[in-house]
Design a protein around this motif. Structure first.
Motif, short mmCIF file in Angstrom:
data_model
loop_
_atom_site.label_atom_id
_atom_site.label_comp_id
_atom_site.label_asym_id
_atom_site.label_seq_id
_atom_site.Cartn_x
_atom_site.Cartn_y
_atom_site.Cartn_z
N GLY A 1 17.83 -4.12 10.54
CA GLY A 1 16.55 -3.57 10.14
C GLY A 1 16.67 -2.13 9.69
N THR A 2 15.68 -1.67 8.95
CA THR A 2 15.64 -0.28 8.50
C THR A 2 14.85 0.56 9.50
OG1 THR A 2 13.56 -0.47 7.28
CG2 THR A 2 15.59 -1.07 6.11
N ARG A 3 14.93 1.84 9.34
CA ARG A 3 14.07 2.73 10.10
C ARG A 3 12.67 2.71 9.47
NH1 ARG A 3 16.87 5.42 13.78
NH2 ARG A 3 19.13 5.63 13.50
N PRO A 4 11.62 3.08 10.23
CA PRO A 4 10.27 3.09 9.67
C PRO A 4 10.16 4.03 8.46
CG PRO A 4 10.22 3.27 12.06
CD PRO A 4 11.64 3.46 11.65
N PHE A 5 9.28 3.70 7.53
CA PHE A 5 9.12 4.52 6.33
C PHE A 5 7.72 4.33 5.74
CE2 PHE A 5 10.59 0.37 5.08
CZ PHE A 5 9.90 0.06 3.92
N ARG A 6 7.32 5.25 4.85
CA ARG A 6 6.12 5.13 4.04
C ARG A 6 6.54 4.78 2.61
NH1 ARG A 6 5.15 10.40 6.27
NH2 ARG A 6 3.59 10.44 7.92
N MET A 7 5.71 4.10 1.89
CA MET A 7 5.98 3.82 0.49
C MET A 7 5.74 5.08 -0.33
SD MET A 7 7.08 0.73 0.08
CE MET A 7 6.91 0.58 -1.70
N ALA A 8 6.58 5.28 -1.35
CA ALA A 8 6.41 6.40 -2.26
C ALA A 8 5.14 6.19 -3.10
CB ALA A 8 7.62 6.54 -3.18
N THR A 9 4.56 7.29 -3.55
CA THR A 9 3.32 7.19 -4.33
C THR A 9 3.56 7.21 -5.84
OG1 THR A 9 3.03 9.58 -4.19
CG2 THR A 9 1.97 8.24 -2.49
N ASP A 10 4.73 7.72 -6.28
CA ASP A 10 4.99 7.86 -7.72
C ASP A 10 6.04 6.88 -8.23
OD1 ASP A 10 7.02 8.94 -6.30
OD2 ASP A 10 7.12 10.83 -7.42
N SER B 1 0.83 -1.20 0.00
CA SER B 1 0.00 0.00 0.00
C SER B 1 0.87 1.25 0.00
CB SER B 1 -0.90 0.00 1.24
OG SER B 1 -1.60 1.23 1.33
N THR B 2 0.47 2.22 -0.82
CA THR B 2 1.18 3.51 -0.86
C THR B 2 0.43 4.59 -0.08
OG1 THR B 2 0.09 4.11 -2.93
CG2 THR B 2 2.22 2.98 -3.09
N ALA B 3 -0.61 4.18 0.66
CA ALA B 3 -1.35 5.14 1.47
C ALA B 3 -0.42 5.76 2.51
CB ALA B 3 -2.53 4.45 2.14
N GLN B 4 -0.57 7.04 2.76
CA GLN B 4 0.33 7.75 3.65
C GLN B 4 0.02 7.55 5.13
OE1 GLN B 4 3.32 9.52 2.37
NE2 GLN B 4 2.56 7.85 1.11
N ASP B 5 -1.04 6.78 5.42
CA ASP B 5 -1.29 6.43 6.82
C ASP B 5 -0.88 4.99 7.10
OD1 ASP B 5 -3.21 5.13 5.40
OD2 ASP B 5 -4.90 5.79 6.61
N VAL B 6 -0.04 4.42 6.23
CA VAL B 6 0.47 3.07 6.40
C VAL B 6 1.99 3.13 6.45
CG1 VAL B 6 0.65 0.74 5.42
CG2 VAL B 6 -1.50 2.02 5.24
N GLY B 7 2.58 2.51 7.43
CA GLY B 7 4.03 2.53 7.58
C GLY B 7 4.63 1.15 7.49
N TYR B 8 5.93 1.11 7.20
CA TYR B 8 6.63 -0.16 6.99
C TYR B 8 7.97 -0.16 7.71
CZ TYR B 8 3.25 -0.92 3.25
OH TYR B 8 2.09 -1.09 2.53
N LEU B 9 8.50 -1.37 7.83
CA LEU B 9 9.83 -1.56 8.39
C LEU B 9 10.36 -2.88 7.84
CD1 LEU B 9 11.09 -0.94 11.95
CD2 LEU B 9 11.36 -3.22 11.02
N VAL B 10 11.64 -2.92 7.43
CA VAL B 10 12.28 -4.13 6.89
C VAL B 10 13.20 -4.70 7.95
CG1 VAL B 10 13.76 -5.08 5.07
CG2 VAL B 10 12.20 -3.18 4.57
N VAL B 11 13.20 -6.02 8.10
CA VAL B 11 14.07 -6.66 9.09
C VAL B 11 14.51 -8.03 8.59
CG1 VAL B 11 12.13 -7.69 10.34
CG2 VAL B 11 14.29 -7.34 11.53
N THR B 12 15.76 -8.39 8.88
CA THR B 12 16.27 -9.72 8.56
C THR B 12 17.36 -10.09 9.56
OG1 THR B 12 17.12 -11.14 6.78
CG2 THR B 12 18.13 -8.97 7.01
#
Length: 531
Positions: free
Chosen positions: A238-247, A219-230
């Motif tokens: 892990g990465t810092r929290p982020f939002r997906m780009a829309t474009d 989802s690219t909605a700006q009220d949804v956040g993500y984090l990558v971990v391995t």
């Protein structure tokens, strides 16, 4: 609503170091009672939420008792009752203080982990009643690996992914490599997703032959956040929290096992560092907590040399104090800290050296405390119990509001300015109990000499002479001995004064003077007229 708040559940997973499983919700047993630093609360604020079985089941009307232990002070308690949302807020908690909270829900005692109050932002924590017990090791793939601190040697956080116009919207690429920089194929990568409604999802992909894991349709909605971990070579990356780009899509920085370095410039001493001064008879007690911070992406490893911390050369009775890094005293120089210092992660962790030592005051009413730093220090806290009535003077010294311990005793708090690497902590401490130095020295020497006289008396000495001629000889010899005694004693006192002023002295000569004085006093004893 800020992104930090929207990503609360995802960040919790990052903080705990718990492995993300495909389509599985977070383990509430691992979340409950743990601190979550957040930026949307003021400094010194702690929000505790109480719930039953699930976070959405707020427990209202529950008494929460907090125990707050200020740096160098005694613990004190305060309490509050949860509102309709199950939350209580504790404000104005001193930075660096240790916080812990306890609540009882339906006969079950719940408690947070003790944690320090950060210098930036506030902290949230959650207490959940009615959770099932943890499964035994090995059940359902769980076990010791899920226990915090046992699975991962280090927990490293890297930068958030960046926009990649060459990828379709909703696409995230993650590259995983080994310590040599070679791609890791068939390596599991997890992505956590959290929405504004608090719902958490987890997605898992494996890397291809080029070490690339691709996630699509995010989802690219700006009220949804993500984090990558391995997990790579026993470390959680892990990465810092982020939002997906829309474009367009996004590409994460390469995830690799942490690199080690012995470059001391990656370290600093943060605001969690503190010094406490107390008075002991003829000594100044100095307690220190040095909080080492590593903001690089490398693990600091000093190897066999460790980290050397210079201390005043006159220190005595050095001892580690409480929990902390492994320390070794270097006589007359300082200490060695053997612990590695990992990069800072979401927990804002630091490695602390905790120790204490004594400094002789030599009976003076003031003392100049100096300590060289090999790494920069961020405005350390200085603590002095008011009962000792000490006065501190230093460049850039700022007086903070007083605190009180649980017994109501006042504690004065001060803050020093930032100190660069190679700089010195310089504090003049006044108001120490003053003692007559000369009398103190005489008392020490007399004690030594009395011991010598006692031994001589036990083993016996030559009998006193009789007759007028012998008496005259003894009187002349006594006078010569008294003259020699005064001369030797004057030289010894002068030597002691030079030593206490910081000047170098001939220690061999000092020992000779004490030995010669013992001989003079013994001869005076044997030639003294018998009554």
């Amino acid at each position: 609503m800020k992104l930090v708040a929207k990503l609360a559940c995802v960040v919790l997973l990052s903080v705990l170091g718990a492995p993300l499983a495909h389509a599985q919700p977070p383990d509430l047993r691992q979340m409950a009672g743990r601190p979550l630093p957040v930026a949307d609360l003021p400094v010194g604020s702690v929000s505790v939420r109480v719930a039953r079985k699930m976070p959405v089941n707020a427990a209202a009307g529950i008494k929460v008792v907090a125990t707050i232990t200020p740096p160098g002070g005694s613990a004190k308690t305060t309490e509050a009752t949860t509102g309709e949302d199950g939350r209580v807020m504790f404000s104005d908690v001193p930075v660096g203080a240790t916080f812990a909270a306890v609540a009882e829900v339906d006969g079950e005692t719940l408690q947070t982990q003790p944690f320090p109050i950060p210098a930036q932002g506030g902290v949230r924590s959650m207490l959940i009643a009615g959770l099932p017990p943890s499964p035994p090791p090995g059940a359902d793939g769980e076990g010791d690996a899920e226990q915090p601190g046992s699975r991962f040697a280090f927990s490293i956080t890297v930068a958030a992914p960046v926009a990649a116009a060459d990828l379709p919207p909703g696409t995230l690429e993650v590259v995983v490599v080994d310590a040599a920089g070679k791609p890791l194929p068939e390596h599991e990568v997890n992505v956590g997703q959290a929405g504004a409604d608090g719902k958490v999802q987890a997605f898992t992909q494996k890397t291809n032959a080029q070490g690339v894991a691709r996630f699509v349709d995010l989802s690219t909605a700006q009220d949804v956040g993500y984090l990558v971990v391995t997990e790579i070579e026993g470390s959680r990356i892990g990465t810092r929290p982020f939002r997906m780009a829309t474009d367009g899509g996004m590409r994460a920085p390469r995830l690799a096992p942490p690199v080690r370095t012995n470059d001391l410039t990656v370290l600093s001493l943060d605001q969690g560092s503190r010094i406490i001064f107390e008075v002991r008879e003829d000594f100044l007690f100095v307690g220190e907590v040095l909080s080492f911070r590593n903001e690089s992406e490398r693990i600091y490893d000093g190897g066999p040399k460790g980290i050397f911390v210079p201390l005043p050369h006159e220190m005595t009775s050095f001892a580690p104090m409480g929990e902390g890094a492994t320390l070794e005293e270097v006589k007359g120089k300082g200490l060695l800290m053997r612990s590695e210092v990992p990069p800072m992660g979401p927990r804002d962790r630091s490695v602390q050296a905790r120790f204490a030592f004594l400094l002789p005051t030599y009976g003076d009413d003031s003392l100049d405390f100096e300590q060289t730093l090999e790494v920069p220090m961020k405005s350390p806290l200085v603590i002095v119990p008011d009962a000792y009535k000490l006065t501190l003077t230093a460049d850039g010294l700022r007086t903070l509001p007083k605190e009180k311990d649980s017994q109501g005793n006042a504690v004065s708090l001060y803050e020093l300015g930032d100190i660069p690497a190679g700089g010195k902590i310089k504090i003049r401490i006044s108001g120490l109990p003053k003692v007559d130095k000369t009398g103190h020295l005489i008392a020490i020497i007399v004690c030594v000499l009395l011991l010598g006289w006692g031994l001589w008396g036990v083993f016996g000495g030559p009998r006193a002479a009789s007759g007028k001629d012998e008496k005259a000889k003894l009187e002349r010899k006594n006078q010569e001995l008294r003259n020699r005694r005064e001369k030797l004693f004057e030289e010894l006192v002068a030597l002691e004064k030079r030593r206490r002023s910081g000047a170098s002295v001939d220690e061999t000569r000092r020992e000779q003077l004490v030995s010669q004085l013992e001989t003079v006093y013994r001869d005076l004893h044997t030639t003294a007229p018998r009554v």
